[in-house]
Design a protein around this motif. Structure first.
Motif, mmCIF file in Angstrom:
data_model
loop_
_atom_site.group_PDB
_atom_site.id
_atom_site.type_symbol
_atom_site.label_atom_id
_atom_site.label_comp_id
_atom_site.label_asym_id
_atom_site.label_seq_id
_atom_site.Cartn_x
_atom_site.Cartn_y
_atom_site.Cartn_z
ATOM 1 N N THR A 4 0.836 -1.198 0.000
ATOM 2 C CA THR A 4 0.000 0.000 0.000
ATOM 3 C C THR A 4 0.869 1.246 0.000
ATOM 4 O OG1 THR A 4 -0.069 -0.014 2.402
ATOM 5 C CG2 THR A 4 -1.872 -1.131 1.256
ATOM 6 N N ILE A 5 0.292 2.323 -0.444
ATOM 7 C CA ILE A 5 1.007 3.596 -0.503
ATOM 8 C C ILE A 5 0.559 4.461 0.655
ATOM 9 C CG2 ILE A 5 1.443 5.663 -1.875
ATOM 10 C CD1 ILE A 5 0.723 3.976 -4.347
ATOM 11 N N ASP A 6 1.508 4.969 1.410
ATOM 12 C CA ASP A 6 1.191 5.886 2.498
ATOM 13 C C ASP A 6 1.074 7.281 1.903
ATOM 14 O OD1 ASP A 6 0.951 7.407 4.755
ATOM 15 O OD2 ASP A 6 2.803 6.709 5.707
ATOM 16 N N ARG A 7 -0.138 7.779 1.814
ATOM 17 C CA ARG A 7 -0.375 9.109 1.234
ATOM 18 C C ARG A 7 -0.567 10.174 2.310
ATOM 19 N NH1 ARG A 7 -2.695 5.848 -2.871
ATOM 20 N NH2 ARG A 7 -1.961 6.491 -4.914
ATOM 21 N N SER A 8 -0.285 9.838 3.543
ATOM 22 C CA SER A 8 -0.511 10.797 4.618
ATOM 23 C C SER A 8 0.495 11.947 4.560
ATOM 24 C CB SER A 8 -0.416 10.096 5.978
ATOM 25 O OG SER A 8 0.904 9.659 6.198
ATOM 26 N N ARG A 9 0.077 13.086 5.035
ATOM 27 C CA ARG A 9 0.949 14.273 5.066
ATOM 28 C C ARG A 9 2.164 14.039 5.941
ATOM 29 N NH1 ARG A 9 -0.562 19.262 3.468
ATOM 30 N NH2 ARG A 9 0.510 20.320 5.155
ATOM 31 N N ARG A 10 1.979 13.297 7.016
ATOM 32 C CA ARG A 10 3.090 13.115 7.956
ATOM 33 C C ARG A 10 4.279 12.421 7.299
ATOM 34 N NH1 ARG A 10 2.652 7.830 9.869
ATOM 35 N NH2 ARG A 10 0.576 7.005 9.631
ATOM 36 N N LEU A 11 4.045 11.626 6.272
ATOM 37 C CA LEU A 11 5.145 10.969 5.564
ATOM 38 C C LEU A 11 6.028 12.025 4.887
ATOM 39 C CD1 LEU A 11 6.375 8.227 4.606
ATOM 40 C CD2 LEU A 11 5.066 8.579 2.522
ATOM 41 N N CYS A 12 5.425 12.966 4.191
ATOM 42 C CA CYS A 12 6.189 14.012 3.495
ATOM 43 C C CYS A 12 6.773 15.030 4.480
ATOM 44 C CB CYS A 12 5.300 14.733 2.492
ATOM 45 S SG CYS A 12 4.566 13.634 1.251
ATOM 46 N N ILE A 13 6.000 15.341 5.508
ATOM 47 C CA ILE A 13 6.418 16.352 6.477
ATOM 48 C C ILE A 13 7.656 15.922 7.252
ATOM 49 C CG2 ILE A 13 5.666 17.603 8.551
ATOM 50 C CD1 ILE A 13 4.409 18.540 5.876
ATOM 51 N N ARG A 14 7.901 14.624 7.338
ATOM 52 C CA ARG A 14 9.104 14.162 8.049
ATOM 53 C C ARG A 14 10.350 14.833 7.490
ATOM 54 N NH1 ARG A 14 8.930 7.706 8.066
ATOM 55 N NH2 ARG A 14 9.596 8.202 5.997
ATOM 56 N N CYS A 15 10.375 15.047 6.188
ATOM 57 C CA CYS A 15 11.552 15.690 5.567
ATOM 58 C C CYS A 15 11.275 17.126 5.131
ATOM 59 C CB CYS A 15 12.011 14.894 4.356
ATOM 60 S SG CYS A 15 12.582 13.237 4.734
ATOM 61 N N HIS A 16 10.026 17.438 4.802
ATOM 62 C CA HIS A 16 9.733 18.730 4.182
ATOM 63 C C HIS A 16 9.123 19.771 5.107
ATOM 64 C CE1 HIS A 16 11.013 17.650 0.184
ATOM 65 N NE2 HIS A 16 10.389 16.495 0.305
ATOM 66 N N ALA A 17 9.081 19.534 6.409
ATOM 67 C CA ALA A 17 8.658 20.585 7.337
ATOM 68 C C ALA A 17 9.826 21.560 7.493
ATOM 69 C CB ALA A 17 8.288 19.990 8.686
ATOM 70 N N LYS A 18 9.502 22.839 7.447
ATOM 71 C CA LYS A 18 10.554 23.854 7.586
ATOM 72 C C LYS A 18 11.134 23.784 8.993
ATOM 73 C CE LYS A 18 10.728 28.035 5.563
ATOM 74 N NZ LYS A 18 11.048 28.115 4.422
ATOM 75 N N LEU A 19 12.444 23.763 9.084
ATOM 76 C CA LEU A 19 13.109 23.700 10.380
ATOM 77 C C LEU A 19 13.253 25.098 10.958
ATOM 78 C CD1 LEU A 19 15.999 21.189 9.600
ATOM 79 C CD2 LEU A 19 13.871 20.726 10.784
ATOM 80 N N SER A 20 12.939 25.239 12.237
ATOM 81 C CA SER A 20 13.077 26.554 12.868
ATOM 82 C C SER A 20 14.528 26.837 13.246
ATOM 83 C CB SER A 20 12.180 26.641 14.102
ATOM 84 O OG SER A 20 12.503 25.597 14.992
ATOM 85 N N THR A 21 15.286 25.796 13.549
ATOM 86 C CA THR A 21 16.705 25.961 13.888
ATOM 87 C C THR A 21 17.531 24.982 13.060
ATOM 88 O OG1 THR A 21 16.425 24.415 15.710
ATOM 89 C CG2 THR A 21 16.271 26.748 16.235
ATOM 90 N N PRO A 22 17.789 25.317 11.798
ATOM 91 C CA PRO A 22 18.544 24.395 10.942
ATOM 92 C C PRO A 22 19.990 24.244 11.410
ATOM 93 C CG PRO A 22 18.133 26.461 9.802
ATOM 94 C CD PRO A 22 17.427 26.539 11.126
ATOM 95 N N ILE A 75 17.062 20.523 2.662
ATOM 96 C CA ILE A 75 15.837 20.074 2.002
ATOM 97 C C ILE A 75 14.813 21.192 2.110
ATOM 98 C CG2 ILE A 75 13.967 18.386 2.050
ATOM 99 C CD1 ILE A 75 15.933 16.401 3.289
ATOM 100 N N ARG A 76 14.185 21.506 0.990
ATOM 101 C CA ARG A 76 13.175 22.559 0.981
ATOM 102 C C ARG A 76 12.057 22.194 1.943
ATOM 103 N NH1 ARG A 76 15.823 26.488 -1.467
ATOM 104 N NH2 ARG A 76 16.620 25.863 -3.463
ATOM 105 N N GLY A 77 11.620 23.155 2.737
ATOM 106 C CA GLY A 77 10.581 22.894 3.719
ATOM 107 C C GLY A 77 9.401 23.831 3.601
#
Length: 160
Positions: free
Chosen positions: A103-121, A128-130
């Motif tokens: 099955t394909i995990d289409r949940s937002r949390r899958l993408c957000i693991r890498c693509h959430a903007k970091l507050s303290t990079p 990675i673009r966030g």
């Protein structure tokens, strides 16, 4: 004054003896035995057959490429090429015998693991673009607008 040194010494020696005694009963006799002992990690020869009985749950992209060569090569040239197929599609256990298990995990949390903007990079992850997941289409699945097999870097730059 002599007892101030001897008491802690006896306590330390006692602890070492207790640890060695417990180890003698808890650690299997064949643990770490081999040509080179512990050199290649924790190993117990008596449970090798147990490990042979365990089915492999995750495969590699090479396994996926046997049937899906076009997709694997296409995504391999994209920024997502370093991500194993099973990261989104789930484990290939029993596939292709039972394709519905993949099955394909289409949940937002899958993408957000890498693509959430970091507050303290402070790591390479910051390259990675966030996005701000609260503001950027918060109720929608990412794959409704973004094709993970062909991520468009210019599109990601607009959402910064």
């Amino acid at each position: 004054m002599r007892s101030h040194v001897l008491r802690p010494l006896f306590v330390a020696i006692g602890l070492v003896i207790v640890i060695l005694a417990v180890r003698a009963f808890v650690v299997p006799a064949d643990f770490g035995i081999g040509e080179r002992g512990y050199m290649y990690g924790w190993h117990r020869q008596s449970n090798e057959e147990e490990w042979r009985q365990i089915a492999v749950k995750y495969r590699t992209n090479a396994y996926c490429k046997e049937c899906h060569a076009g997709k694997v090569e296409s995504i391999g040239r994209s920024p997502h090429g370093i991500i194993p197929c099973e990261e989104c599609h789930g484990p290939a256990f029993n596939h292709p015998k039972d394709p519905p298990t993949l099955t394909i995990d289409r949940s937002r949390r899958l993408c957000i693991r890498c693509h959430a903007k970091l507050s303290t990079p402070s790591s390479a992850r910051a390259e990675i673009r966030g996005i701000d997941p609260e503001k950027h289409n918060s109720g929608a699945e990412c794959s409704l607008c973004h094709d993970p097999h062909h991520p468009n870097l210019e599109e990601l730059k607009r959402h910064e």
